[in-house]
Design a protein around this motif. Structure first.
Motif, PDB file in Angstrom:
ATOM      1  N   LEU A  28      86.357 179.132  81.379  1.00  0.00           N
ATOM      2  CA  LEU A  28      86.162 178.827  82.243  1.00  0.00           C
ATOM      3  C   LEU A  28      86.771 180.400  82.798  1.00  0.00           C
ATOM      4  O   LEU A  28      86.731 180.579  84.287  1.00  0.00           O
ATOM      5  CB  LEU A  28      86.760 177.475  83.064  1.00  0.00           C
ATOM      6  CG  LEU A  28      85.997 176.272  82.928  1.00  0.00           C
ATOM      7  CD1 LEU A  28      86.264 175.416  83.395  1.00  0.00           C
ATOM      8  CD2 LEU A  28      84.790 176.692  83.306  1.00  0.00           C
ATOM      9  N   ASN A  29      87.663 180.722  81.807  1.00  0.00           N
ATOM     10  CA  ASN A  29      88.276 182.105  82.409  1.00  0.00           C
ATOM     11  C   ASN A  29      87.233 183.424  82.432  1.00  0.00           C
ATOM     12  O   ASN A  29      87.348 184.191  83.817  1.00  0.00           O
ATOM     13  CB  ASN A  29      89.208 182.839  81.574  1.00  0.00           C
ATOM     14  CG  ASN A  29      90.787 181.758  81.011  1.00  0.00           C
ATOM     15  OD1 ASN A  29      91.105 180.903  81.738  1.00  0.00           O
ATOM     16  ND2 ASN A  29      90.815 181.391  79.736  1.00  0.00           N
ATOM     17  N   LYS A  30      86.287 183.515  82.792  1.00  0.00           N
ATOM     18  CA  LYS A  30      84.623 184.431  82.339  1.00  0.00           C
ATOM     19  C   LYS A  30      84.826 183.881  83.573  1.00  0.00           C
ATOM     20  O   LYS A  30      84.223 184.919  83.687  1.00  0.00           O
ATOM     21  CB  LYS A  30      84.315 183.850  81.736  1.00  0.00           C
ATOM     22  CG  LYS A  30      84.793 184.432  80.270  1.00  0.00           C
ATOM     23  CD  LYS A  30      83.733 184.375  78.692  1.00  0.00           C
ATOM     24  CE  LYS A  30      83.776 185.067  77.008  1.00  0.00           C
ATOM     25  NZ  LYS A  30      83.109 185.137  76.309  1.00  0.00           N
ATOM     26  N   LEU A  31      84.665 183.056  84.434  1.00  0.00           N
ATOM     27  CA  LEU A  31      84.464 182.476  86.113  1.00  0.00           C
ATOM     28  C   LEU A  31      85.140 183.357  86.812  1.00  0.00           C
ATOM     29  O   LEU A  31      85.923 182.956  87.589  1.00  0.00           O
ATOM     30  CB  LEU A  31      83.983 181.084  86.084  1.00  0.00           C
ATOM     31  CG  LEU A  31      83.759 180.921  87.304  1.00  0.00           C
ATOM     32  CD1 LEU A  31      81.403 181.084  87.011  1.00  0.00           C
ATOM     33  CD2 LEU A  31      83.316 179.151  87.615  1.00  0.00           C
ATOM     34  N   CYS A  32      84.783 184.901  87.044  1.00  0.00           N
ATOM     35  CA  CYS A  32      85.941 185.831  87.976  1.00  0.00           C
ATOM     36  C   CYS A  32      85.239 185.355  89.553  1.00  0.00           C
ATOM     37  O   CYS A  32      86.208 185.695  90.119  1.00  0.00           O
ATOM     38  CB  CYS A  32      85.809 187.005  87.571  1.00  0.00           C
ATOM     39  SG  CYS A  32      86.440 187.424  85.628  1.00  0.00           S
ATOM     40  N   GLN A  33      83.843 185.117  90.081  1.00  0.00           N
ATOM     41  CA  GLN A  33      83.661 184.930  91.396  1.00  0.00           C
ATOM     42  C   GLN A  33      82.551 183.983  91.198  1.00  0.00           C
ATOM     43  O   GLN A  33      82.003 183.501  90.381  1.00  0.00           O
ATOM     44  CB  GLN A  33      83.570 186.355  91.824  1.00  0.00           C
ATOM     45  CG  GLN A  33      82.174 186.585  90.791  1.00  0.00           C
ATOM     46  CD  GLN A  33      81.851 187.997  91.919  1.00  0.00           C
ATOM     47  OE1 GLN A  33      82.107 189.331  92.298  1.00  0.00           O
ATOM     48  NE2 GLN A  33      80.111 188.831  91.260  1.00  0.00           N
TER      49      GLN A  33
END
Length: 469
Positions: free
Chosen positions: A44-49
Motif C-alpha cells: 500500500l505504500n506504493k499507492l501514491c495517488q
C-alpha cells in the motif's frame, strides 16, 4: 467487473462493498480468494495517488439504464392484465435507491403508485425509521398508515440499496398482514410457474431442465411447490452470489451447446424462444430467492433485485384482482394443496473475542456431539457441510462451510450457521403440517406455530449450554 459501495440497510459507518465479476454476479471462489490474495500481496505504500479522479465522477450511460429497465419490465408476462386490473399500491423506497427505478417501472406498466412522500428523499440517516430494513415491521409503519387511508391493496417497501423487498397485503377481512420473505417468495414462484405454463413457456408436466434456485435456509414450501409442478430444485449456500453463479454456469452451458451446433445466442427471436433453448440445451431459470427478502425471476440480472420484485408482486396483485381473490385466500389455496408451512429464526448474539469463541464452540459441538432429540422430536439426519461432500441437484459439489441441516421427524427441520456479517449464530426453523381440508387448515396453522415456538425455546437452551454459558 465492478464494485458497489453500500451499507445496505445499515448506518453509513457500516459501508462496505460488493465486487462483481464479468458475468454481472458477485464474485465467488476461486476469484474471491484471488482478489483477497492480490490485496494482501500489494504494498500500500506504493499507492501514491487515487486510481480514480474522484472530482469528476461519470454517470452510467442512459442506454445502460434503459437496458436494465427493459430487463425488469420483461419479467411481466402479461402486461395487458396489469393495465386492465391496476392494483392500488403504496410504495416506499425507505430513503433509498428504489425510487430511481421502481417508480419508473411501475409507471411504465400503467400503475401509478401511491408514494410515502416522507421516505422519498435519499438520506443515509434514515430519519423516519429505526431501521430501513423491510424485514422489520416497523419500517412499514408509514406505508401501512397511508394504505389504510387510501384504501390500498398492498404496501411494497424496498431497502436502501434496492435489492430487498418487503410487503404487507390487505386480507379478506380488511386488515393488513405483513408477509415474510419466505412467503413472498413462495407466492411469486407459484404464480410465475402458473403463468409460464399457461403461455406455453413450460410444458404442462414441467421439466427437469426448468429450475428453482434457492438457498438451503429458504423455506421448503418453495421446494414443495416446484416439485409438484415438475421443476427441479437447486439449493445453494446462503448468499445470492451462489445463485448468480448458477445462472452463469447455465449461460456458459447454453453457449457451448449452441457453438457445437453452429448457432448463436443472437438467433433467438424473443424471450420465449430463449427459454425453450435453455430447457433443451441447459437449464431454464424460473425463479430464485432467499428467505431474507431477496428475489429474482430473470437470468438477465445476476443478483437479488428489489425493482424486479416490485414488478413481480404487482403482477400477482393484478392476477388476484382479476380472479377476485385476496392474497391470504391465494395463500390458503396453496396450503390446501401442499400442506401448511411456517418458518422462524433464532438469533443469539455474542460480542467480542469471547463471543466468537462461544459461537465456535456451538458450531464445533454440532460436529462432535450432534443432537439425537430436539423438542421431543427424533433427529433423523444431520448434514455437516463443513466435512461432508454434498452434491447439489446439478451434481456440483457444495463449497465447505460450518453449516448444519438437521431433519426431525414429522416434517420439521432446522439449520445452524454463524452469521457472515454480524457477531451472532443463526438458527433457521421450518415447520410443516399436513392439511386434509379447509376445516383442518386453521388447526394445522395453530399446531405448527405451537411446535415451532417449542422448538425455538429448546434450541435456545441447547445452544447456550453448548456455548458454555
Amino acid at each position: 467487473a465492478g464494485v458497489v459501495v453500500t451499507a445496505s440497510h445499515n448506518p453509513p459507518h457500516d459501508n462496505g462493498y460488493k465486487i462483481y465479476f464479468e458475468d454481472g454476479g458477485q464474485v465467488v471462489s476461486p476469484h474471491a480468494e484471488g482478489i483477497m490474495q492480490s490485496f494482501e500481496d500489494f504494498d500500500l505504500n506504493k499507492l501514491c495517488q487515487p486510481l480514480v479522479d474522484t472530482a469528476a465522477p461519470k454517470k452510467v450511460d442512459e442506454t445502460v439504464e434503459q437496458l436494465y429497465l427493459q430487463a425488469v419490465e420483461n419479467v411481466v408476462l402479461d402486461p395487458d392484465l396489469i393495465k386492465t386490473h391496476k392494483p392500488r399500491i403504496v410504495y416506499t423506497p425507505i430513503h433509498g435507491t428504489g425510487q430511481v427505478m421502481s417508480i419508473i417501472a411501475l409507471e411504465a406498466l400503467g400503475v401509478q403508485p401511491i408514494l410515502v412522500e416522507a421516505q422519498l428523499p435519499m438520506d443515509p440517516r434514515f430519519p423516519t425509521v429505526k431501521s430501513p430494513n423491510p424485514e422489520n415491521a416497523e419500517a412499514l409503519t408509514l406505508g401501512l398508515e397511508l394504505a389504510k387511508r387510501c384504501d390500498a391493496q398492498a404496501v411494497l417497501a424496498t431497502d436502501p440499496d434496492g435489492d430487498r423487498m418487503g410487503a404487507a397485503v390487505r386480507k379478506a377481512d380488511g386488515s393488513f398482514q405483513i408477509i415474510s420473505g419466505n412467503t413472498i417468495g413462495a407466492a411469486l414462484l407459484a404464480h410465475r410457474i402458473e403463468q409460464l405454463k399457461a403461455l406455453g413457456w413450460l410444458p404442462k408436466e414441467g421439466s427437469e431442465h426448468a429450475v428453482l434456485v434457492k438457498t438451503f435456509v429458504t423455506s421448503p414450501f418453495q421446494d414443495a411447490i416446484a416439485h409438484s409442478e415438475g421443476l427441479r430444485v437447486v439449493n445453494t449456500l446462503t448468499g445470492f452470489k451462489y445463485i448468480g453463479e448458477k445462472l452463469h454456469r447455465y449461460e456458459l452451458a447454453l453457449h457451448e451447446k449452441l457453438q457445437a451446433q453452429g448457432r448463436s445466442a443472437d438467433s433467438f427471436k424473443d424471450a420465449q424462444s430463449h427459454a425453450q433453448a435453455m430447457i433443451e440445451l441447459s437449464n431454464f431459470f424460473v425463479f430464485g430467492g432467499e428467505e431474507s427478502y431477496g428475489y429474482l425471476a430473470s437470468d438477465a440480472v445476476r443478483d437479488k433485485d428489489a425493482n424486479m420484485a416490485v414488478v413481480l408482486f404487482t403482477q400477482l396483485l393484478s392476477h388476484l384482482e382479476a380472479i377476485r381473490q385476496t392474497f391470504d385466500q391465494y395463500l390458503d389455496a396453496l396450503y390446501l394443496r401442499h400442506g401448511y408451512y411456517v418458518e422462524g429464526v433464532l438469533n443469539i448474539s455474542y460480542e467480542g473475542a469471547s463471543g466468537a469463541a462461544k459461537i465456535k464452540r456451538i458450531l464445533d459441538s454440532y460436529r462432535n456431539n450432534p443432537p439425537s432429540v430436539m423438542a421431543d422430536r427424533k433427529v433423523c439426519k444431520v448434514q455437516d457441510f463443513g466435512r461432508e461432500d454434498i452434491l447439489d441437484s446439478d451434481g456440483q459439489l457444495v463449497p465447505k462451510q460450518d453449516f448444519y441441516r438437521v431433519e426431525l421427524d414429522g416434517g420439521y427441520s432446522y439449520a445452524v450457521r454463524g452469521s457472515g456479517t454480524e457477531p451472532k449464530i443463526k438458527f433457521y426453523l421450518f415447520a410443516h403440517e399436513a392439511v386434509k381440508n379447509t376445516e383442518g387448515l386453521e388447526a394445522a396453522k395453530a399446531q405448527a406455530r405451537l411446535e415451532l415456538d417449542k422448538l425455538k425455546a429448546q434450541l435456545d437452551t441447547d445452544a447456550r449450554r453448548r456455548a458454555g454459558e
